[in-house]
Structure formats: structure tokens, C-alpha cells
Scaffold this active site. Structure first.
Site, short mmCIF file in Angstrom:
data_model
loop_
_atom_site.label_atom_id
_atom_site.label_comp_id
_atom_site.label_asym_id
_atom_site.label_seq_id
_atom_site.Cartn_x
_atom_site.Cartn_y
_atom_site.Cartn_z
N LYS A 112 0.64 -1.26 0.33
CA LYS A 112 -0.42 -0.02 -0.13
C LYS A 112 1.18 1.26 0.10
O LYS A 112 1.73 1.03 0.52
CB LYS A 112 -0.91 -0.21 1.56
N SER A 124 -9.77 2.01 2.50
CA SER A 124 -9.00 2.64 1.74
C SER A 124 -7.89 2.11 0.74
O SER A 124 -7.68 1.68 0.62
CB SER A 124 -8.48 3.83 2.82
N SER A 138 -11.15 -0.08 7.14
CA SER A 138 -9.70 0.39 5.49
C SER A 138 -9.47 -0.96 4.70
O SER A 138 -8.65 -1.25 3.73
CB SER A 138 -8.55 1.22 5.66
N1 GLN Z 1 -13.61 4.24 5.85
C1 GLN Z 1 -12.91 5.15 7.27
C2 GLN Z 1 -12.76 6.50 6.85
O1 GLN Z 1 -12.83 7.24 6.18
C3 GLN Z 1 -12.12 4.30 7.25
C4 GLN Z 1 -10.79 4.35 7.02
C5 GLN Z 1 -9.61 3.60 7.34
O2 GLN Z 1 -9.10 3.15 8.06
N2 GLN Z 1 -8.13 4.28 6.72
O3 GLN Z 1 -11.95 7.09 7.72
#
Ligand code: GLN
Length: 491
Positions: free
Chosen positions: A78, A158, A182
Site C-alpha cells: 500500500k 481505503s 480499511s
Molecule cells: N472509511 C474510514 C474513513 O474514511 C476508514 C478508513 C481507514 O480505515 N483508513 O475514515
């Protein structure tokens, strides 16, 4: 000839040890697959030269009988993980062409164990999002499509690039990070396995920070076993991260296939949310039945503060993000847009460098931390967080070994379909996952079925702190019953 990219990581490892193929052959097969799959936009940077060099080095070692736990296994990373000398952007324009001088602890442990880096994977900008649509490199495409449709779907976020790449056989496994879901949500959207370990299990050092008290790295792979193999290399104490916990790393793979007889599995009634689709209900019941058939006992439990988790998360996470992102000022990293004064330069750089979702989070974060509102929002959210944690502690104290819930409220949705009018529509994706981050617990998402349109759906298992092993054992039971989920290749 068999398609080497379609092997499991465990089988690739066996094949390498048996000298059925080399790491270089595995690597070339993946690089070729990546080239054909660019329409998915999973990789934001391919690193073929580095991959070949690592593969050759692995092959030399293997020939001498020096076979590390991930010897010669090609993986994706990532773009939130700092990789030494290799562009790391968190998929934000503000980092420009930033090339770190250092390697994140988690990735350095993967290379220590012999793995090969194929490239950097797309993600939502600074990991803020649930669909990978906020990335400065554009949306990632889910390899899955609805039956009879060629509409492009999101892979979740994400860590959307990681999920899409693993599901489309563009790597054997990938790293992800999970602040509010995410890893687990994109794993569920793409029919693969993803685990968010206990907070403190994997070092956060060298990972671009979003919300430091919630962020945790973890692996994606196509099977529970493969995920457990990666997890062992990624986990461990790191003196460079003060929140990393000094506890021995167990052999997670040994937990895969272990009996779950007599385990008590909690079914939290608060997760039966209003408007839950019949498909998700059915999947959840099916999962519970599978665990029961394997000898586990199902117990209805209550986690009364669940409904406050999402609003509290969307106070705590932006608050920490606004503080973490203060460092991107046009001086220390990446992009700079000049101005007449230094503060104008800061403003110009930040206005040009951050995308709309990141700006929204920074504004919310600074607002909830501001003098007049701190008590009303931030402090209150922290108190809610404590109550959420206590809910879990009480349930575990009663002898519950793990908790079963759906991973997401729906299957993958179309690109552009959600959140443009109202960001809360997007935030609701995290309804089943954020509680786990708020409480610092481990959670795994395992594919368990399909919706009416043929898209994969996942179940989540939540464990006691530092008991990822139980999640691997239970996850394997679901995997055995549900089978594997492979998208039809169209790219
Ligand atoms: N979807 C969540 C957010 O937008 C979690 C994102 C994540 O876990 N990095 O904050």
C-alpha cells in the site's frame, strides 16, 4: 502451463522450496499480469527492476538452502508504507515525488523474510475513504462485476489497490492499513481475506499517519492461511513505535485448521441495524450455522454503545488527522506552491495539495479540537470510546472467545454511486468495522457468500486483544464452508 499467479501463497512457497519454479519466474508472471491489468488501476507504481533484483537475490539464497518464511514471494505494498528510495505518496498530491530515506518496519520485516516487492498500491488519499475514489491517482476498479453488467465497481477503501490486486492475482498478498475498516471492508468487497491486528501488534513506524490511536497495519491474501503467514512476518515489537507491544509473535499458521469446538461466539444484537438487507441477514445466520456445525456455541450478546461508534469515530479520526497532517506545509516534503509570505506559501501548498475529502477532515478535526468545542466533541467522543471498549471487555470477561458480525452493510457499489451529495452515505460503510478500531481489537474479514447480483460478501470475526489466532481458526471454518471466490477475468 499452470498460471503461477493463481497459486495460493502457501503453494507458491512449497513450489519454491521444492524447486518447481524460481522466484524470478513467479515475479515475471506477476509483472506480466500487472501489465495486462492496468485498467484496474491497482498499482500506482510498478517496481519491476527492484522486483527482479529481489527475486534473483532470493533465488541465490534458496539455492544455498537458505529459505526464509516468505522466500521469493512477490507482494504488493500500500502506498501508505514508506519504502526506501521508492516513491511514497499516500496517494496525495501534497507528497509529490517524495522518496523516503527509510523503510517502514513492517515492509522491512517482509523483505527480511525474503519477500519481493512488485510495486506500490493505490489507496484513498491519506487512507481517508471507503471506496478508493479519493486517491490522487484516480479510482481503483474492482475485478468483480455484477452479473450481466459491465459497470465498474469500487473495491472498497481505503486499501482498495491492495484488495483489487490480490483478488485479481496481481500479487500473492499485500499490506494494508485499517483505521476504521480499511482492510476488512475492501477484503469483503473483493472476496478475499483481510485482518486488522490488535492495536500495537504491528509497528506503525514508517507508515503515513492518519489517526495514530486507531491506525494498524495488516495483511490481505486470498486464503486465511496465506493471511496468517504474512501476519507472522508483519507483526512484532518495534522500539521505534512506542505504541507497539512487546509480546512474542506466535506461529499464526499453526492456528489455521485448529478445532473451534467449545468456543463461545457472541452474536451482538445491536449489529442487526435498521434496514439491514435480507441478504446480509442470511449470510450472518449462515456463518453462525457453520461455526455451530464445527462445534462452537452461539451466544446472543449485547454491545450497548455500538450506535455511538460511528459518530464518535468521525470526531476522533479527523481530530487526529488534522494534527498529523499539519506537517505537510510545503517545507518538509513533496510539493510546494510559493506565496508572497511564508503563511501564504503554506496556504497555497495545502490548498493545492490536499483533495476535498482530506480538507473536509482537517476542517472537522480542527473544529472539534478548538477551544470552545473541545469538551463538547472531542472529549465526549473519547468518553464514548471508553464505553465502547468496556462493552467488549464485559462480553469477553463472560467467556466469549470471539464475535461474529457482517463485515459490510452491502456488497461493492458502483464508482461514483455513493457519497457525492452526502459524505455520510460513504461513512456508513464503516458501521460494522469502526467499533473494532475504537476498542483496539483484532478483526478479520472472510468471504462467506454472494449477493443476488453475484458479488462477494464477507463476515467479520472480532477477537480478544492479541488473540488473532482464534480469528484464524474460526476464519478457516468459514472459508472451508463457503469456498473460494474468484472473479471472472474480463481485463
Ligand atoms: N472509511 C474510514 C474513513 O474514511 C476508514 C478508513 C481507514 O480505515 N483508513 O475514515
Amino acid at each position: 502451463m499452470t498460471d503461477l499467479t493463481a497459486l495460493t501463497l502457501a503453494d507458491a512457497r512449497k513450489g519454491i522450496a521444492a524447486k518447481s519454479f524460481t522466484s524470478l519466474e513467479l515475479t515475471e508472471a506477476h509483472l506480466a499480469a500487472m501489465e495486462k491489468a492496468r485498467v484496474l488501476n491497482a498499482y500506482v507504481l510498478e517496481t519491476p527492476e527492484q522486483a527482479r533484483a529481489q527475486a534473483r537475490a532470493a533465488d541465490t539464497k534458496i539455492a544455498k538452502g537458505d529459505v526464509g518464511p516468505l522466500a521469493g514471494i512477490p507482494l504488493g505494498v500500500k502506498d501508505l508504507f514508506a519504502t526506501q528510495g521508492v516513491r511514497t505518496t499516500a496517494c496525495s498530491k501534497i507528497l509529490g515525488d517524495f522518496k523516503p530515506q527509510y523503510e517502514s518496519t513492517v515492509t522491512s520485516q517482509l523483505w527480511r523474510d525474503g519477500a519481493v516487492m512488485l510495486g506500490k498500491l493505490n489507496n484513498d488519499e491519506f487512507a481517508m475513504g471507503s471506496s478508493n475514489e479519493t486517491s490522487a491517482f484516480g479510482s481503483v476498479v474492482n475485478p468483480w462485476r455484477r452479473e450481466g453488467s459491465d459497470a465498474k465497481l469500487v473495491p472498497g477503501g481505503s486499501s482498495g489497490g491492495s484488495a483489487s490486486a490480490v483478488a485479481a492475482n496481481l500479487c500473492f498478498g499485500a499490506t494494508g492499513t485499517d483505521t476504521g475498516g480499511s482492510i476488512r471492508q475492501p477484503a469483503a468487497f473483493t472476496g478475499i481475506v483481510g485482518i486488522k491486528p490488535t492495536y500495537g501488534r504491528c509497528s506503525r513506524w514508517g507508515i503515513v499517519a492518519f489517526a495514530s490511536s486507531l491506525d494498524q497495519a495488516g495483511p490481505f491474501a486470498r486464503t486465511v492461511r496465506d493471511t496468517s503467514i504474512l501476519m507472522r512476518s508483519m507483526a512484532g515489537h518495534d522500539p521505534k513505535d512506542t505504541t507497539s507491544v512487546d509480546q512474542p509473535v506466535p506461529d499464526y499458521e499453526a492456528a489455521v485448521g485448529k478445532s473451534v469446538k467449545g468456543m463461545k461466539i457472541g452474536i451482538p444484537k445491536e449489529y442487526r441495524i435498521d434496514g439491514m438487507s435480507a441478504e446480509i441477514e442470511k449470510l450472518w445466520t449462515q456463518g453462525a450455522d457453520w461455526l455451530k456445525a464445527a462445534g462452537a456455541e452461539l451466544v446472543e450478546i449485547s454491545l450497548p454503545h455500538t450506535k455511538y461508534a460511528l459518530p464518535a469515530y468521525y470526531v476522533v479520526a479527523p481530530a487526529e488527522a488534522s494534527s498529523n497532517l499539519a506537517r505537510y506545509d510545503g517545507v518538509r516534503y513533496g510539493a510546494r506552491v510559493n506565496g508572497k509570505t511564508i503563511s501564504e506559501m503554506y496556504e497555497n501548498t495545502r490548498a493545492a495539495g490536499f483533495g476535498p475529502e482530506v480538507r473536509r477532515r482537517i476542517m472537522i478535526g480542527t473544529y472539534v479540537l478548538s477551544a470552545g468545542y473541545y469538551d463538547a466533541y472531542y472529549l465526549r467522543a473519547q468518553k464514548v470510546r471508553t464505553l465502547i471498549k468496556k462493552d467488549f471487555e464485559e462480553v469477553f470477561a463472560k467467556g466469549i472467545n470471539a464475535i461474529l458480525t457482517p463485515a459490510t452493510p452491502s456488497a461493492a457499489f458502483g464508482i461514483g454511486e455513493k457519497g457525492s451529495a452526502d459524505p455520510i452515505e460513504m461513512y456508513l460503510n464503516d458501521i460494522f468495522t469502526v467499533t473494532v478500531n475504537m476498542a483496539g481489537l483484532p478483526g478479520i474479514a472472510v468471504p462467506a457468500g454472494k449477493d443476488a447480483q453475484g458479488l462477494p460478501l464477507g463476515l467479520q470475526l472480532i477477537g480478544r486483544p492479541f488473540d488473532e489466532e482464534t480469528l484464524f481458526s474460526l476464519g478457516e471454518v468459514i472459508e472451508q464452508a463457503a469456498g473460494h471466490f474468484t472473479p471472472a477475468k474480463w481485463w
